[in-house]
Enzyme design. Structure first.
Site, PDB file in Angstrom:
ATOM      1  N   CYS A 132       0.845  -1.204   0.000  1.00  0.00           N
ATOM      2  CA  CYS A 132       0.000   0.000   0.000  1.00  0.00           C
ATOM      3  C   CYS A 132       0.882   1.257   0.000  1.00  0.00           C
ATOM      4  O   CYS A 132       0.560   2.238  -0.677  1.00  0.00           O
ATOM      5  CB  CYS A 132      -0.949  -0.001   1.190  1.00  0.00           C
ATOM      6  SG  CYS A 132      -2.398  -1.075   0.959  1.00  0.00           S
ATOM      7  N   HIS A 161      -0.617  -8.627   1.105  1.00  0.00           N
ATOM      8  CA  HIS A 161      -1.402  -7.819   0.160  1.00  0.00           C
ATOM      9  C   HIS A 161      -1.208  -8.591  -1.140  1.00  0.00           C
ATOM     10  O   HIS A 161      -0.060  -8.734  -1.586  1.00  0.00           O
ATOM     11  CB  HIS A 161      -0.824  -6.392   0.086  1.00  0.00           C
ATOM     12  CG  HIS A 161      -1.520  -5.477  -0.866  1.00  0.00           C
ATOM     13  ND1 HIS A 161      -1.816  -4.161  -0.556  1.00  0.00           N
ATOM     14  CD2 HIS A 161      -1.959  -5.669  -2.148  1.00  0.00           C
ATOM     15  CE1 HIS A 161      -2.411  -3.588  -1.583  1.00  0.00           C
ATOM     16  NE2 HIS A 161      -2.501  -4.477  -2.571  1.00  0.00           N
ATOM     17  N   HIS A 219      -0.471 -10.433  -4.506  1.00  0.00           N
ATOM     18  CA  HIS A 219       0.412 -10.076  -5.617  1.00  0.00           C
ATOM     19  C   HIS A 219       0.698 -11.316  -6.434  1.00  0.00           C
ATOM     20  O   HIS A 219       0.817 -12.409  -5.895  1.00  0.00           O
ATOM     21  CB  HIS A 219       1.717  -9.446  -5.101  1.00  0.00           C
ATOM     22  CG  HIS A 219       2.390 -10.249  -4.037  1.00  0.00           C
ATOM     23  ND1 HIS A 219       1.974 -10.218  -2.726  1.00  0.00           N
ATOM     24  CD2 HIS A 219       3.425 -11.117  -4.085  1.00  0.00           C
ATOM     25  CE1 HIS A 219       2.717 -11.030  -2.008  1.00  0.00           C
ATOM     26  NE2 HIS A 219       3.609 -11.607  -2.800  1.00  0.00           N
TER      27      HIS A 219
HETATM   28  P1  5GP Z   1       5.695 -13.236  -1.195  1.00  0.00           P
HETATM   29  O1  5GP Z   1       6.727 -14.145  -0.591  1.00  0.00           O
HETATM   30  O2  5GP Z   1       4.875 -12.515  -0.139  1.00  0.00           O
HETATM   31  O3  5GP Z   1       4.841 -13.915  -2.228  1.00  0.00           O
HETATM   32  O4  5GP Z   1       6.508 -12.173  -2.004  1.00  0.00           O
HETATM   33  C1  5GP Z   1       6.795 -10.881  -1.572  1.00  0.00           C
HETATM   34  C2  5GP Z   1       7.818 -10.307  -2.528  1.00  0.00           C
HETATM   35  O5  5GP Z   1       7.893  -8.930  -2.291  1.00  0.00           O
HETATM   36  C3  5GP Z   1       9.222 -10.887  -2.340  1.00  0.00           C
HETATM   37  O6  5GP Z   1       9.659 -11.492  -3.556  1.00  0.00           O
HETATM   38  C4  5GP Z   1      10.052  -9.670  -1.953  1.00  0.00           C
HETATM   39  O7  5GP Z   1      11.351  -9.671  -2.517  1.00  0.00           O
HETATM   40  C5  5GP Z   1       9.218  -8.513  -2.467  1.00  0.00           C
HETATM   41  N1  5GP Z   1       9.354  -7.277  -1.703  1.00  0.00           N
HETATM   42  C6  5GP Z   1       9.293  -7.148  -0.337  1.00  0.00           C
HETATM   43  N2  5GP Z   1       9.439  -5.866   0.026  1.00  0.00           N
HETATM   44  C7  5GP Z   1       9.584  -5.163  -1.132  1.00  0.00           C
HETATM   45  C8  5GP Z   1       9.775  -3.769  -1.408  1.00  0.00           C
HETATM   46  O8  5GP Z   1       9.840  -2.916  -0.518  1.00  0.00           O
HETATM   47  N3  5GP Z   1       9.880  -3.399  -2.709  1.00  0.00           N
HETATM   48  C9  5GP Z   1       9.805  -4.323  -3.723  1.00  0.00           C
HETATM   49  N4  5GP Z   1       9.928  -3.847  -4.978  1.00  0.00           N
HETATM   50  N5  5GP Z   1       9.632  -5.630  -3.506  1.00  0.00           N
HETATM   51  C10 5GP Z   1       9.519  -6.047  -2.224  1.00  0.00           C
HETATM   52 ZN    ZN Z   2      -1.791  -3.272   1.324  1.00  0.00          ZN
END
Ligand code: 5GP
Ligand code: ZN
Length: 105
Positions: A5, A96, A98
């Site tokens: 967010c 959130h 993605h």
């Molecule tokens: P999840 O494991 O929740 O599916 O993936 C979260 C993704 O968000 C991870 O691949 C991580 O590298 C990425 N991520 C986390 N914090 C940030 C951020 O502040 N900026 C960006 N561009 N990616 C982020």
């Molecule tokens: Zn959010």
């Protein structure tokens, strides 16, 4: 407010590669391949488990896939993985929703 967010609100910088009134896509900060894009709805929904058909969330997820298709085409990718991590035990760290678009070409 969650980290995505804050990215959506431009309070945290990111490399935005696509945005419209419902969706934003930006490069993952820790890419797992040459291309690693996160496709994120502006609406805060914690996990895929929380989707609400009556609020149009299924259509929103369809749009996320359509954005992935568009990015894949623009980047001329022959193949890519599209992944939702759903829940902590599946590796979800940002609550959130993605869609990961991951490709080495
Ligand atoms: P999840 O494991 O929740 O599916 O993936 C979260 C993704 O968000 C991870 O691949 C991580 O590298 C990425 N991520 C986390 N914090 C940030 C951020 O502040 N900026 C960006 N561009 N990616 C982020
Ligand atoms: Zn959010």
């Amino acid at each position: 407010m969650c980290i995505f967010c804050q990215i959506i609100n431009k309070e945290i910088d990111s490399e935005v590669i696509y945005e419209d009134d419902e969706i934003i896509a930006f490069n993952d900060i820790a890419p797992k391949a040459k291309t690693h894009v996160l496709i994120v709805p502006r609406k805060h929904i914690e996990t895929i488990k929380d989707l609400k058909t009556e609020e149009g969330d299924n259509a929103l997820v369809g749009k996320m896939v359509a954005v992935a298709q568009k990015i894949g085409k623009e980047k001329n990718l022959e193949g890519y993985q599209l992944t939702f991590n759903v829940g902590k035990s599946a590796g979800q760290i940002v609550f959130h929703i993605h869609l990961h678009l991951i490709s080495n070409g």
